[in-house]
Scaffold this motif. Structure first.
Motif, PDB file in Angstrom:
ATOM      1  N   ALA A   1      46.824  60.237 -35.868  1.00 23.66           N
ATOM      2  CA  ALA A   1      46.190  59.824 -37.119  1.00 23.66           C
ATOM      3  C   ALA A   1      46.408  58.336 -37.351  1.00 23.66           C
ATOM      4  CB  ALA A   1      46.777  60.604 -38.287  1.00 23.66           C
ATOM      5  N   ARG A   2      45.453  57.719 -38.016  1.00 27.03           N
ATOM      6  CA  ARG A   2      45.632  56.370 -38.526  1.00 27.03           C
ATOM      7  C   ARG A   2      46.190  56.463 -39.949  1.00 27.03           C
ATOM      8  NH1 ARG A   2      40.552  56.720 -36.558  1.00 27.03           N
ATOM      9  NH2 ARG A   2      39.680  56.671 -38.679  1.00 27.03           N
ATOM     10  N   PRO A   3      47.037  55.522 -40.369  1.00 27.15           N
ATOM     11  CA  PRO A   3      47.656  55.616 -41.697  1.00 27.15           C
ATOM     12  C   PRO A   3      46.643  55.818 -42.821  1.00 27.15           C
ATOM     13  CG  PRO A   3      48.715  53.883 -40.443  1.00 27.15           C
ATOM     14  CD  PRO A   3      47.545  54.352 -39.619  1.00 27.15           C
ATOM     15  N   GLU A   4      45.496  55.174 -42.729  1.00 24.93           N
ATOM     16  CA  GLU A   4      44.516  55.276 -43.810  1.00 24.93           C
ATOM     17  C   GLU A   4      43.925  56.682 -43.940  1.00 24.93           C
ATOM     18  OE1 GLU A   4      42.327  53.219 -40.282  1.00 24.93           O
ATOM     19  OE2 GLU A   4      44.345  53.231 -41.195  1.00 24.93           O
ATOM     20  N   GLU A   5      44.100  57.514 -42.915  1.00 25.79           N
ATOM     21  CA  GLU A   5      43.543  58.866 -42.970  1.00 25.79           C
ATOM     22  C   GLU A   5      44.376  59.802 -43.850  1.00 25.79           C
ATOM     23  OE1 GLU A   5      41.030  59.712 -39.056  1.00 25.79           O
ATOM     24  OE2 GLU A   5      43.087  59.142 -38.550  1.00 25.79           O
ATOM     25  N   LEU A   6      45.510  59.323 -44.344  1.00 26.76           N
ATOM     26  CA  LEU A   6      46.305  60.109 -45.292  1.00 26.76           C
ATOM     27  C   LEU A   6      45.897  59.847 -46.738  1.00 26.76           C
ATOM     28  CD1 LEU A   6      48.585  61.986 -44.220  1.00 26.76           C
ATOM     29  CD2 LEU A   6      48.078  60.112 -42.644  1.00 26.76           C
ATOM     30  N   VAL A   7      45.165  58.782 -46.965  1.00 30.47           N
ATOM     31  CA  VAL A   7      44.899  58.322 -48.322  1.00 30.47           C
ATOM     32  C   VAL A   7      44.027  59.301 -49.100  1.00 30.47           C
ATOM     33  CG1 VAL A   7      43.855  56.492 -49.706  1.00 30.47           C
ATOM     34  CG2 VAL A   7      45.214  55.915 -47.685  1.00 30.47           C
ATOM     35  N   GLY A   8      43.010  59.842 -48.476  1.00 29.24           N
ATOM     36  CA  GLY A   8      42.091  60.738 -49.182  1.00 29.24           C
ATOM     37  C   GLY A   8      42.792  61.933 -49.799  1.00 29.24           C
ATOM     38  N   ALA A   9      43.748  62.494 -49.084  1.00 22.58           N
ATOM     39  CA  ALA A   9      44.468  63.657 -49.600  1.00 22.58           C
ATOM     40  C   ALA A   9      45.261  63.292 -50.842  1.00 22.58           C
ATOM     41  CB  ALA A   9      45.395  64.214 -48.518  1.00 22.58           C
ATOM     42  N   VAL A  10      45.887  62.120 -50.836  1.00 23.65           N
ATOM     43  CA  VAL A  10      46.686  61.696 -51.983  1.00 23.65           C
ATOM     44  C   VAL A  10      45.786  61.392 -53.177  1.00 23.65           C
ATOM     45  CG1 VAL A  10      48.287  59.948 -52.847  1.00 23.65           C
ATOM     46  CG2 VAL A  10      48.538  60.828 -50.517  1.00 23.65           C
ATOM     47  N   VAL A  11      44.673  60.695 -52.944  1.00 24.90           N
ATOM     48  CA  VAL A  11      43.733  60.399 -54.028  1.00 24.90           C
ATOM     49  C   VAL A  11      43.216  61.696 -54.646  1.00 24.90           C
ATOM     50  CG1 VAL A  11      41.449  59.447 -54.537  1.00 24.90           C
ATOM     51  CG2 VAL A  11      43.063  58.128 -53.161  1.00 24.90           C
ATOM     52  N   TYR A  12      42.890  62.656 -53.815  1.00 20.00           N
ATOM     53  CA  TYR A  12      42.419  63.951 -54.305  1.00 20.00           C
ATOM     54  C   TYR A  12      43.448  64.616 -55.216  1.00 20.00           C
ATOM     55  CZ  TYR A  12      41.884  69.053 -53.984  1.00 20.00           C
ATOM     56  OH  TYR A  12      41.830  70.396 -54.272  1.00 20.00           O
ATOM     57  N   LEU A  13      44.694  64.685 -54.756  1.00 19.96           N
ATOM     58  CA  LEU A  13      45.729  65.369 -55.527  1.00 19.96           C
ATOM     59  C   LEU A  13      46.113  64.608 -56.791  1.00 19.96           C
ATOM     60  CD1 LEU A  13      48.017  66.594 -52.616  1.00 19.96           C
ATOM     61  CD2 LEU A  13      46.558  68.011 -54.076  1.00 19.96           C
ATOM     62  N   ALA A  14      45.866  63.312 -56.795  1.00 21.50           N
ATOM     63  CA  ALA A  14      46.282  62.495 -57.937  1.00 21.50           C
ATOM     64  C   ALA A  14      45.445  62.731 -59.184  1.00 21.50           C
ATOM     65  CB  ALA A  14      46.227  61.013 -57.565  1.00 21.50           C
ATOM     66  N   GLY A  15      44.173  63.066 -59.010  1.00 15.31           N
ATOM     67  CA  GLY A  15      43.264  63.045 -60.147  1.00 15.31           C
ATOM     68  C   GLY A  15      42.638  64.365 -60.523  1.00 15.31           C
ATOM     69  N   ASP A  16      41.562  64.266 -61.282  1.00 17.53           N
ATOM     70  CA  ASP A  16      40.918  65.452 -61.864  1.00 17.53           C
ATOM     71  C   ASP A  16      40.289  66.375 -60.832  1.00 17.53           C
ATOM     72  OD1 ASP A  16      41.648  64.552 -64.349  1.00 17.53           O
ATOM     73  OD2 ASP A  16      39.711  63.627 -64.791  1.00 17.53           O
ATOM     74  N   ALA A  17      39.981  65.853 -59.653  1.00 15.68           N
ATOM     75  CA  ALA A  17      39.396  66.710 -58.620  1.00 15.68           C
ATOM     76  C   ALA A  17      40.334  67.848 -58.239  1.00 15.68           C
ATOM     77  CB  ALA A  17      39.053  65.878 -57.383  1.00 15.68           C
ATOM     78  N   ALA A  18      41.642  67.647 -58.435  1.00 15.08           N
ATOM     79  CA  ALA A  18      42.638  68.666 -58.083  1.00 15.08           C
ATOM     80  C   ALA A  18      43.331  69.213 -59.330  1.00 15.08           C
ATOM     81  CB  ALA A  18      43.668  68.084 -57.124  1.00 15.08           C
ATOM     82  N   SER A  19      42.596  69.305 -60.430  1.00 14.43           N
ATOM     83  CA  SER A  19      43.210  69.682 -61.707  1.00 14.43           C
ATOM     84  C   SER A  19      43.809  71.084 -61.719  1.00 14.43           C
ATOM     85  CB  SER A  19      42.183  69.549 -62.839  1.00 14.43           C
ATOM     86  OG  SER A  19      41.064  70.389 -62.591  1.00 14.43           O
ATOM     87  N   PHE A  20      43.400  71.949 -60.782  1.00 15.04           N
ATOM     88  CA  PHE A  20      43.961  73.307 -60.722  1.00 15.04           C
ATOM     89  C   PHE A  20      44.735  73.529 -59.425  1.00 15.04           C
ATOM     90  CE2 PHE A  20      43.607  78.089 -60.954  1.00 15.04           C
ATOM     91  CZ  PHE A  20      44.224  78.213 -62.177  1.00 15.04           C
TER      92      PHE A  20
END
Length: 258
Positions: free
Chosen positions: A215-234
């Motif tokens: 993996a490239r380091p930037e490929e971890l970012v999407g998962a963190v952004v997802y969990l951080a906000g409203d997209a992962a509210s549940f």
């Protein structure tokens, strides 16, 4: 739900602890989605460099903070005001068979990987509980699920980390605080340079994933952004694997020692 903005983090204050390597990419990714960043690291220069990257998108500050200094970390947290997102990346590893570990090495790995997380949560979670909202995200590892020779102590800390996060999810969920883990596979960072420098070892790790590469380091970012906000509210109490299919196909390699 406004689906056009569900991954945006505008108006949120995100704190990232551990801002080198993958952490620096996470800082930039959160900022690009509109979050205001505070970058904390035991190395103040690393924190400043990450904040400089974030400032191209959103306001960002930096400070020195050591997760092993519980009192100092609590003081830093108290001075930051409201925190909506806490991301924990700080970790270390000593690759050697368990019977070759010294007591000091064991304490170093367990101390940073587990006690450091405990200290960070103790410093930041009470404010989230008081406000009734927040997202805590920690980087675990595929080693929380599958292990190989030389990874025993590290794997034990990552498995323990996941269970700690699950308990926190259960305890803090009624107060509106979500707690999740992101589990990377093998990632191209300075910490894995030694492995990639060994052609057989590096190639073997690449071949053990379904995608056939690191993996490239930037490929971890999407998962963190997802969990951080409203997209992962549940979403809480979860471990999101970003491992290129490694655990799905049970990759394993016995590395060289010595």
């Amino acid at each position: 739900m406004d689906y056009s903005t569900m991954f945006r983090l505008d108006g949120k204050h995100a704190v990232v602890i551990g801002c080198g390597g993958i952490g620096a990419e996470i800082v930039e990714g959160l900022a690009a989605q509109g979050a205001r960043l505070t970058c904390l690291d035991a190395n103040e220069e690393v924190a400043r460099a990450a904040a400089a990257r974030a400032s191209a998108y959103s306001p960002a500050d930096s400070a020195r903070a050591d997760v092993l200094d519980a009192d100092g970390l609590a003081t830093v947290a108290a001075g930051l005001g409201e925190v909506d997102v806490l991301v924990l990346t700080a970790a270390t590893n000593v690759r050697k068979p368990v019977l070759d570990y010294t007591a000091d090495e064991f304490e170093r790995v367990v101390g940073l990987n587990l006690r450091g997380t405990f200290n960070a949560v103790r410093a930041f979670a009470p404010g989230m509980v008081a406000r009734g909202s927040g997202s805590i995200i920690a980087l675990s590892s595929i080693r929380a699920l599958t292990v190989e020779p030389g990874q025993g102590v590290y794997a034990a800390t990552k498995a323990g980390l996941v269970q700690l996060l699950r308990a926190l999810a259960a305890e803090l969920g009624p107060q509106g605080v979500r707690v999740n883990a992101v589990a990377p596979g093998v990632v191209e960072t300075p910490l894995t340079e030694q492995i990639r420098a060994d052609e057989a070892w590096g190639r073997a790790y690449a071949d053990k994933s379904a995608l056939g590469r690191w993996a490239r380091p930037e490929e971890l970012v999407g998962a963190v952004v997802y969990l951080a906000g409203d997209a992962a509210s549940f979403v809480t109490g979860s471990q999101l694997l970003v491992d290129g299919g490694w655990t799905a196909i049970d990759g394993r390699f016995t590395p060289p020692f010595g």
